[in-house]
Design an enzyme around this catalytic site. Structure first.
Site, short mmCIF file in Angstrom:
data_model
loop_
_atom_site.label_atom_id
_atom_site.label_comp_id
_atom_site.label_asym_id
_atom_site.label_seq_id
_atom_site.Cartn_x
_atom_site.Cartn_y
_atom_site.Cartn_z
N ASP A 1 72.75 -6.57 45.77
CA ASP A 1 72.52 -5.13 45.92
C ASP A 1 71.03 -4.84 46.17
OD1 ASP A 1 75.20 -4.16 45.25
OD2 ASP A 1 74.78 -4.91 43.25
N ILE B 1 79.54 -5.13 52.22
CA ILE B 1 79.71 -3.68 52.16
C ILE B 1 79.14 -3.22 50.82
CG2 ILE B 1 81.30 -1.72 52.11
CD1 ILE B 1 83.27 -3.26 53.78
N ASP B 2 77.93 -2.65 50.86
CA ASP B 2 77.37 -2.07 49.64
C ASP B 2 77.82 -0.62 49.63
OD1 ASP B 2 75.95 -2.02 47.27
OD2 ASP B 2 74.15 -1.25 48.23
N THR C 1 81.40 -0.11 48.38
CA THR C 1 82.83 -0.31 48.69
C THR C 1 83.66 0.89 48.25
OG1 THR C 1 82.60 -2.71 48.50
CG2 THR C 1 84.82 -1.84 48.31
N ASP D 1 75.31 -8.68 50.92
CA ASP D 1 76.34 -7.76 50.45
C ASP D 1 77.01 -7.19 51.70
OD1 ASP D 1 77.98 -5.88 49.33
OD2 ASP D 1 76.50 -5.15 47.89
N GLU E 1 78.21 -11.74 47.93
CA GLU E 1 78.93 -11.06 46.85
C GLU E 1 80.37 -11.56 46.73
OE1 GLU E 1 80.31 -6.73 45.13
OE2 GLU E 1 79.32 -6.76 47.07
#
Length: 277
Positions: free
Chosen positions: A220, A92-93, A95, A90, A70
Protein backbone atom coordinates in the site's frame (compact mmCIF):
# COMPACT_ATOMS: atom_id res chain seq x y z
CA UNK A 1 26.44 8.16 -14.91
CA UNK A 2 23.11 7.25 -16.53
CA UNK A 3 20.25 6.47 -14.15
CA UNK A 4 20.29 2.65 -13.89
CA UNK A 5 16.61 2.40 -12.92
CA UNK A 6 14.99 4.89 -15.31
CA UNK A 7 14.20 2.17 -17.84
CA UNK A 8 12.48 0.13 -15.10
CA UNK A 9 10.42 3.17 -14.13
CA UNK A 10 9.36 3.86 -17.71
CA UNK A 11 8.32 0.22 -17.98
CA UNK A 12 6.38 0.46 -14.69
CA UNK A 13 4.38 3.41 -16.08
CA UNK A 14 3.58 1.45 -19.27
CA UNK A 15 2.34 -1.66 -17.46
CA UNK A 16 0.45 0.36 -14.82
CA UNK A 17 -1.48 1.95 -17.70
CA UNK A 18 -2.21 -1.47 -19.20
CA UNK A 19 -3.40 -2.72 -15.80
CA UNK A 20 -5.61 0.37 -15.49
CA UNK A 21 -7.30 -0.50 -18.78
CA UNK A 22 -8.06 -4.03 -17.51
CA UNK A 23 -9.51 -2.57 -14.29
CA UNK A 24 -11.66 0.02 -16.10
CA UNK A 25 -13.00 -2.73 -18.36
CA UNK A 26 -13.74 -4.97 -15.34
CA UNK A 27 -15.74 -2.16 -13.71
CA UNK A 28 -18.33 -2.62 -16.47
CA UNK A 29 -18.72 -6.36 -15.81
CA UNK A 30 -20.32 -8.46 -13.07
CA UNK A 31 -17.82 -9.14 -10.27
CA UNK A 32 -16.83 -12.26 -8.41
CA UNK A 33 -16.05 -11.02 -4.87
CA UNK A 34 -14.23 -13.14 -2.27
CA UNK A 35 -13.34 -12.50 1.38
CA UNK A 36 -9.79 -12.52 2.83
CA UNK A 37 -8.93 -11.74 6.47
CA UNK A 38 -12.27 -10.17 7.49
CA UNK A 39 -15.74 -9.63 5.99
CA UNK A 40 -14.51 -6.15 4.96
CA UNK A 41 -11.19 -7.36 3.43
CA UNK A 42 -12.17 -8.18 -0.13
CA UNK A 43 -10.48 -9.61 -3.20
CA UNK A 44 -11.76 -10.10 -6.74
CA UNK A 45 -10.71 -12.19 -9.71
CA UNK A 46 -9.50 -8.90 -11.28
CA UNK A 47 -7.02 -8.29 -8.39
CA UNK A 48 -5.52 -11.71 -9.07
CA UNK A 49 -5.57 -11.35 -12.85
CA UNK A 50 -3.91 -7.89 -12.78
CA UNK A 51 -1.19 -8.99 -10.36
CA UNK A 52 -0.40 -12.05 -12.47
CA UNK A 53 -0.22 -9.87 -15.58
CA UNK A 54 2.09 -7.30 -13.93
CA UNK A 55 4.46 -9.82 -12.36
CA UNK A 56 4.75 -12.04 -15.43
CA UNK A 57 5.47 -9.00 -17.67
CA UNK A 58 8.18 -7.72 -15.31
CA UNK A 59 9.70 -11.20 -14.77
CA UNK A 60 10.05 -11.63 -18.51
CA UNK A 61 11.91 -8.31 -18.81
CA UNK A 62 13.88 -8.43 -15.51
CA UNK A 63 14.24 -12.13 -14.58
CA UNK A 64 16.79 -11.48 -11.81
CA UNK A 65 14.55 -9.07 -9.85
CA UNK A 66 12.48 -9.96 -6.76
CA UNK A 67 8.77 -9.40 -6.17
CA UNK A 68 6.32 -8.81 -3.35
CA UNK A 69 2.70 -8.81 -4.52
CA UNK A 70 -0.39 -8.46 -2.35
CA UNK A 71 -2.23 -11.41 -3.86
CA UNK A 72 0.89 -13.64 -3.99
CA UNK A 73 1.38 -13.06 -0.25
CA UNK A 74 -2.34 -13.76 0.32
CA UNK A 75 -1.81 -17.04 -1.53
CA UNK A 76 0.99 -18.02 0.87
CA UNK A 77 4.20 -16.53 -0.54
CA UNK A 78 6.64 -15.08 2.01
CA UNK A 79 6.85 -11.30 2.33
CA UNK A 80 10.62 -10.79 2.59
CA UNK A 81 12.48 -7.64 1.61
CA UNK A 82 16.12 -8.25 0.63
CA UNK A 83 18.74 -5.92 -0.86
CA UNK A 84 18.02 -7.11 -4.40
CA UNK A 85 15.94 -4.92 -6.76
CA UNK A 86 12.37 -5.61 -5.66
CA UNK A 87 9.06 -4.70 -7.24
CA UNK A 88 6.32 -4.25 -4.61
CA UNK A 89 2.90 -4.44 -6.22
CA UNK A 90 -0.68 -3.75 -5.24
CA UNK A 91 -2.73 -4.64 -8.33
CA UNK A 92 -5.86 -2.88 -7.07
CA UNK A 93 -5.43 -0.55 -4.11
CA UNK A 94 -8.99 0.19 -3.12
CA UNK A 95 -10.60 -3.20 -3.82
CA UNK A 96 -13.68 -2.28 -1.75
CA UNK A 97 -14.01 0.89 -3.88
CA UNK A 98 -13.62 -1.27 -6.99
CA UNK A 99 -16.35 -3.67 -5.82
CA UNK A 100 -18.73 -0.75 -5.19
CA UNK A 101 -17.56 1.20 -8.25
CA UNK A 102 -16.55 4.08 -5.98
CA UNK A 103 -14.21 6.01 -8.29
CA UNK A 104 -10.86 5.81 -6.47
CA UNK A 105 -9.00 2.69 -7.53
CA UNK A 106 -5.24 2.57 -8.06
CA UNK A 107 -2.51 0.34 -9.43
CA UNK A 108 0.52 0.77 -7.17
CA UNK A 109 4.08 -0.25 -8.11
CA UNK A 110 7.03 0.50 -5.83
CA UNK A 111 10.63 -0.32 -6.68
CA UNK A 112 13.10 -0.84 -3.84
CA UNK A 113 16.87 -1.49 -4.00
CA UNK A 114 19.01 -2.13 -0.88
CA UNK A 115 15.72 -1.74 1.04
CA UNK A 116 15.47 1.90 -0.12
CA UNK A 117 12.69 3.26 -2.33
CA UNK A 118 14.01 4.16 -5.80
CA UNK A 119 10.79 4.98 -7.63
CA UNK A 120 7.04 4.68 -7.32
CA UNK A 121 4.16 4.65 -9.76
CA UNK A 122 0.53 5.03 -8.68
CA UNK A 123 -2.09 5.03 -11.41
CA UNK A 124 -5.51 6.19 -10.23
CA UNK A 125 -7.20 4.60 -13.20
CA UNK A 126 -10.79 5.86 -13.00
CA UNK A 127 -9.49 9.45 -12.73
CA UNK A 128 -6.74 8.69 -15.29
CA UNK A 129 -4.11 10.24 -13.01
CA UNK A 130 -0.57 8.84 -13.28
CA UNK A 131 1.50 9.73 -10.21
CA UNK A 132 5.24 9.09 -10.39
CA UNK A 133 8.21 9.72 -8.12
CA UNK A 134 11.90 8.97 -8.75
CA UNK A 135 14.62 9.35 -6.11
CA UNK A 136 16.30 12.74 -6.60
CA UNK A 137 14.17 13.61 -9.64
CA UNK A 138 10.91 14.92 -8.16
CA UNK A 139 7.29 13.77 -8.18
CA UNK A 140 4.70 14.35 -10.90
CA UNK A 141 1.05 13.79 -11.76
CA UNK A 142 0.35 13.50 -15.50
CA UNK A 143 3.65 15.33 -16.06
CA UNK A 144 2.90 18.24 -13.68
CA UNK A 145 5.42 18.68 -10.84
CA UNK A 146 4.02 18.03 -7.37
CA UNK A 147 4.73 19.99 -4.19
CA UNK A 148 3.38 19.35 -0.68
CA UNK A 149 1.47 22.11 1.11
CA UNK A 150 3.21 24.63 3.34
CA UNK A 151 0.64 24.45 6.15
CA UNK A 152 2.47 23.76 9.43
CA UNK A 153 -0.34 24.76 11.81
CA UNK A 154 -2.25 21.58 12.64
CA UNK A 155 -5.39 23.58 13.51
CA UNK A 156 -5.53 24.67 9.85
CA UNK A 157 -4.75 21.23 8.41
CA UNK A 158 -6.79 18.72 6.42
CA UNK A 159 -5.85 15.10 7.19
CA UNK A 160 -6.57 11.84 5.35
CA UNK A 161 -6.89 8.44 6.98
CA UNK A 162 -8.94 5.24 6.67
CA UNK A 163 -11.12 3.23 9.03
CA UNK A 164 -9.43 0.06 7.72
CA UNK A 165 -10.70 -3.46 7.15
CA UNK A 166 -10.42 -4.81 10.71
CA UNK A 167 -13.73 -5.24 12.54
CA UNK A 168 -12.18 -6.29 15.86
CA UNK A 169 -14.03 -4.08 18.39
CA UNK A 170 -10.88 -2.97 20.27
CA UNK A 171 -9.09 -2.02 17.01
CA UNK A 172 -12.14 -0.10 15.80
CA UNK A 173 -12.32 1.70 19.16
CA UNK A 174 -8.67 2.86 18.91
CA UNK A 175 -9.09 3.98 15.28
CA UNK A 176 -12.16 6.07 16.16
CA UNK A 177 -10.60 7.43 19.33
CA UNK A 178 -7.48 8.53 17.39
CA UNK A 179 -9.70 10.35 14.88
CA UNK A 180 -11.62 11.97 17.72
CA UNK A 181 -8.41 13.21 19.41
CA UNK A 182 -7.09 14.73 16.19
CA UNK A 183 -10.47 16.15 15.23
CA UNK A 184 -10.82 17.90 18.59
CA UNK A 185 -7.40 19.66 18.45
CA UNK A 186 -9.27 21.09 16.37
CA UNK A 187 -8.26 20.51 12.74
CA UNK A 188 -10.10 21.58 9.57
CA UNK A 189 -11.21 18.06 8.73
CA UNK A 190 -10.50 14.39 8.04
CA UNK A 191 -11.12 12.73 4.66
CA UNK A 192 -10.95 9.15 3.30
CA UNK A 193 -10.90 8.09 -0.32
CA UNK A 194 -10.52 4.35 0.36
CA UNK A 195 -7.00 3.78 -0.99
CA UNK A 196 -3.77 4.32 0.93
CA UNK A 197 -1.81 5.02 -2.26
CA UNK A 198 -4.17 7.76 -3.45
CA UNK A 199 -4.39 9.23 0.08
CA UNK A 200 -0.58 9.56 0.07
CA UNK A 201 -0.58 11.03 -3.44
CA UNK A 202 -3.08 13.64 -2.22
CA UNK A 203 -0.51 14.69 0.38
CA UNK A 204 2.08 14.94 -2.43
CA UNK A 205 -0.26 17.24 -4.42
CA UNK A 206 -0.80 19.55 -1.42
CA UNK A 207 -4.53 18.69 -1.42
CA UNK A 208 -4.17 17.14 2.05
CA UNK A 209 -1.55 18.11 4.63
CA UNK A 210 -0.93 14.66 6.12
CA UNK A 211 -2.06 11.04 6.05
CA UNK A 212 -1.74 8.45 8.81
CA UNK A 213 -2.83 4.82 9.08
CA UNK A 214 -2.08 1.58 10.91
CA UNK A 215 -2.90 -1.88 9.56
CA UNK A 216 -1.93 -1.34 5.92
CA UNK A 217 0.89 -3.22 4.16
CA UNK A 218 4.15 -2.56 2.32
CA UNK A 219 2.35 -2.83 -1.05
CA UNK A 220 0.00 0.00 0.00
CA UNK A 221 2.93 2.32 0.78
CA UNK A 222 5.86 1.41 -1.49
CA UNK A 223 4.58 3.13 -4.63
CA UNK A 224 3.34 6.36 -3.07
CA UNK A 225 6.00 6.72 -0.35
CA UNK A 226 8.64 8.11 -2.68
CA UNK A 227 6.05 10.29 -4.44
CA UNK A 228 5.46 12.02 -1.07
CA UNK A 229 9.15 12.50 -0.26
CA UNK A 230 10.00 13.69 -3.78
CA UNK A 231 7.19 16.26 -3.50
CA UNK A 232 8.98 17.62 -0.41
CA UNK A 233 7.10 15.65 2.24
CA UNK A 234 8.20 13.28 4.97
CA UNK A 235 7.44 9.68 6.01
CA UNK A 236 7.49 8.78 9.70
CA UNK A 237 6.47 5.92 11.95
CA UNK A 238 3.34 6.59 14.02
CA UNK A 239 5.57 6.46 17.13
CA UNK A 240 7.50 9.49 15.80
CA UNK A 241 10.49 7.26 14.91
CA UNK A 242 11.86 6.51 11.43
CA UNK A 243 9.51 5.07 8.80
CA UNK A 244 9.78 1.31 8.23
CA UNK A 245 8.18 -0.11 5.08
CA UNK A 246 7.46 -3.47 6.76
CA UNK A 247 5.89 -2.04 9.94
CA UNK A 248 2.32 -1.71 8.52
CA UNK A 249 1.96 1.85 9.77
CA UNK A 250 2.76 5.34 8.53
CA UNK A 251 2.46 9.08 8.82
CA UNK A 252 3.04 10.83 5.48
CA UNK A 253 3.05 14.59 5.98
CA UNK A 254 4.12 17.85 4.40
CA UNK A 255 6.61 18.48 7.23
CA UNK A 256 8.32 16.84 10.19
CA UNK A 257 6.57 19.26 12.58
CA UNK A 258 3.10 18.24 11.43
CA UNK A 259 4.00 14.52 11.43
CA UNK A 260 5.37 14.75 14.99
CA UNK A 261 2.25 16.60 16.16
CA UNK A 262 0.04 13.79 14.77
CA UNK A 263 2.29 11.10 16.31
CA UNK A 264 1.82 12.77 19.70
CA UNK A 265 -1.95 12.15 19.59
CA UNK A 266 -2.03 8.61 18.24
CA UNK A 267 -2.53 5.48 20.31
CA UNK A 268 -0.66 2.56 18.70
CA UNK A 269 -2.48 -0.54 17.47
CA UNK A 270 -0.21 -3.61 17.92
CA UNK A 271 0.27 -5.32 14.54
CA UNK A 272 2.22 -8.22 13.13
CA UNK A 273 4.86 -6.91 10.71
CA UNK A 274 4.72 -7.80 7.03
CA UNK A 275 8.07 -9.65 7.28
CA UNK A 276 7.05 -11.78 10.30
CA UNK A 277 5.52 -15.22 9.87
Amino acid sequence: MADPWQECMDYAVTIARQAGEVIREALKQKMNVMIKSSPADLVTATDQKVEKMLISSIKKKYPSHSFIGEESVAAGEKCVLTDSPTWIIDPIDGTTNFVHRFPFVAVSIGFVVDKKMEFGVVYSCVEDKMYTGRKGKGAFCNGQKLQVSKEDDITKSLLVTELGSSRIPETVRVILSNMEKLFAIPIHGIRSVGTAAVNMCLVATGGADAYYEMGIHCWDMAGAGIIVTEAGGILMDVTGGPFDLMSRRIIAANSRALAERIAKEIQIIPLQRDDED
